[in-house]
Design an enzyme around this catalytic site. Structure first.
Site, PDB file in Angstrom:
ATOM      1  N   TYR A 145      -8.781  10.937  23.360  1.00 53.64           N
ATOM      2  CA  TYR A 145      -9.329   9.600  23.135  1.00 53.64           C
ATOM      3  C   TYR A 145      -8.243   8.629  22.691  1.00 53.64           C
ATOM      4  CZ  TYR A 145     -14.389  10.485  23.345  1.00 53.64           C
ATOM      5  OH  TYR A 145     -15.667  10.749  23.758  1.00 53.64           O
ATOM      6  N   LYS A 192     -10.172  25.404  24.568  1.00 56.67           N
ATOM      7  CA  LYS A 192      -9.872  25.842  25.934  1.00 56.67           C
ATOM      8  C   LYS A 192      -8.462  26.425  25.876  1.00 56.67           C
ATOM      9  CE  LYS A 192     -10.958  26.002  30.332  1.00 56.67           C
ATOM     10  NZ  LYS A 192     -12.037  26.852  30.848  1.00 56.67           N
ATOM     11  N   ASP A 224     -16.324  26.075  27.992  1.00 52.08           N
ATOM     12  CA  ASP A 224     -17.279  26.270  29.094  1.00 52.08           C
ATOM     13  C   ASP A 224     -18.313  27.333  28.710  1.00 52.08           C
ATOM     14  OD1 ASP A 224     -15.141  28.051  29.125  1.00 52.08           O
ATOM     15  OD2 ASP A 224     -14.891  28.063  31.295  1.00 52.08           O
ATOM     16  N   ASP A 248     -17.550  15.611  21.821  1.00 52.34           N
ATOM     17  CA  ASP A 248     -18.391  14.562  22.393  1.00 52.34           C
ATOM     18  C   ASP A 248     -19.403  15.179  23.348  1.00 52.34           C
ATOM     19  OD1 ASP A 248     -19.243  11.928  23.061  1.00 52.34           O
ATOM     20  OD2 ASP A 248     -18.122  12.125  24.932  1.00 52.34           O
ATOM     21  N   ASP A 252     -23.748  16.079  22.623  1.00 54.59           N
ATOM     22  CA  ASP A 252     -24.848  15.527  23.428  1.00 54.59           C
ATOM     23  C   ASP A 252     -25.726  16.659  23.945  1.00 54.59           C
ATOM     24  OD1 ASP A 252     -24.174  12.857  23.154  1.00 54.59           O
ATOM     25  OD2 ASP A 252     -24.408  12.423  25.296  1.00 54.59           O
TER      26      ASP A 252
END
Ligand code: IPM
Ligand code: MN
Length: 358
Positions: A145, A192, A224, A248, A252
């Site tokens: 970001y 990851k 994942d 993020d 959600d």
């Protein structure tokens, strides 16, 4: 003894932000009236409404008000007139990102809690959702970001850089481990590390820190895989720790499995000041209609009382009053299509309940 006054910056923002924040303030005022705690509210502009007025989504007067506050209540930002326009010069979201960086809000804390009375609204089977109760610690001021980014006209290419420092990883990790100690002593680092260098740094640092928290059992999960497990085994999680972008996305995902986006609060913890906001967005279609669910905002104010002011008793009273409203069917249309009440009615009901319980 009189408690010191608490100065609260009120950043209502766009869409339904102002309506839901009014209900949270209503409840804080009830607490003020019945106790010796005084809340002073100072309104400031942010997001699309700040662009309209100042041409800037996080203008200087807002910075000043935030700096002079003990905590910040934040509604929502975003306006459809800026969406889907890749050429927009200023965006409401830029204000949010600048504010996070400016105020050093480095840890976004999102509790994922399932309410018994809403279990049937979840897209998941209730047997899978049963006993789900976890919290995500998302790093909020670093990573892709905020890394170097650019667009090269000549080659028609663009880049975003993900960078993390040891300090950035350490400070949020300590918060997450401490929270795990207060909960079920389980922490999952989501990364990851099979691909990304930054993820390997996270693993390395988290592993070292884990020796300081002997009782906490640490697990490492690729993002994942974590995305699947949040759907297939959500009750396995206790504290999830992760970097900005992964956080993020999975927050959600995690928020919809509860079946009640309008119920989930969050805290963004800073060194000096922290900010409290609902997880839901500005929901522009509902703005001004008195139909938005104020509960996530009210629960965010409750998190503020607990985390910023150490007023856990009052925070628990608010949480209980919100549960009572749910159990009594005093809900907005997002929760019950057939029998529902207005934003202000739900806020009034909860504040009456708080009054009784105080
Ligand atoms: C969030 C939002 C923001 C983010 C957007 C609006 C910039 O999605 O708070 O999760 O990506 O952090
Ligand atoms: Mn998001």
């Amino acid at each position: 003894m009189r408690q010191a006054d608490k100065n609260i910056a009120v950043l209502s923002g766009d869409g339904i932000g102002p309506e839901v924040i009014n209900e949270a303030i209503k409840i804080l005022n009830v607490i003020s009236e019945k106790t010796d705690i005084r809340f002073n509210f100072d309104n400031a502009f942010i997001g699309a409404s700040a662009i309209d007025k100042f041409d800037n989504p996080f203008p200087d007067p807002t910075k000043d008000i935030c700096n002079n506050s003990d905590a910040i209540l934040f509604g929502a930002i975003g306006d459809p007139k800026y969406d889907n326009n890749p050429k927009a010069k200023i965006r409401p979201e830029d204000g949010l990102l600048e504010m996070r960086k400016y105020l050093g809000l480095y840890a976004n804390v999102r509790p994922i809690k399932v309410y018994e009375s809403l279990i049937n609204s979840s897209p998941l089977k209730s047997s899978i959702l049963d006993k789900t109760d976890f919290v995500v610690f998302r790093e909020l001021t670093g990573g892709i970001y905020f890394g170097e980014k650019g667009f090269d006209n000549k080659t028609n290419s663009a880049f975003d850089t993900c960078r993390y420092t040891k300090d950035e990883i350490e400070r949020i990790s300590h918060l997450a481990f401490k929270e795990a100690e207060k909960r079920r002593n389980q922490l999952t680092l989501v990364d990851k590390a099979n691909v990304l260098e930054t993820s390997r740094l996270w693993r390395d640092i988290v592993q070292k820190i884990s020796y300081e928290y002997k009782n906490v059992d640490v697990q490492y999960l690729f993002v994942d895989n974590a995305a699947m497990k949040i759907i297939t085994n959500p009750s396995d999680f206790d504290v999830i720790l992760t970097e900005n972008m992964f956080g993020d996305i999975i927050t959600d995902e995690a928020s919809v499995i509860t079946g009640s986006l309008g119920m989930l609060p969050s805290a963004s913890i800073g060194d000096k000041i922290s900010l409290f906001e609902p997880i839901h967005g500005s929901y522009p279609q509902a703005a001004g209609k008195n139909i938005a669910n104020p509960m996530a905002m009210i629960l965010s104010a409750s998190m503020m009382l607990d985390l910023s002011f150490g007023l856990k008793t009052y925070s628990e009273i608010i949480d209980k009053s919100v549960s009572d409203a749910l159990d009594n069917g005093v809900v907005t249309e997002d929760i019950n299509k057939d029998k529902n009440y207005s934003t202000t009615y739900v806020g009034d009901w909860i504040s009456e309940r708080v009054k009784k319980l105080l």
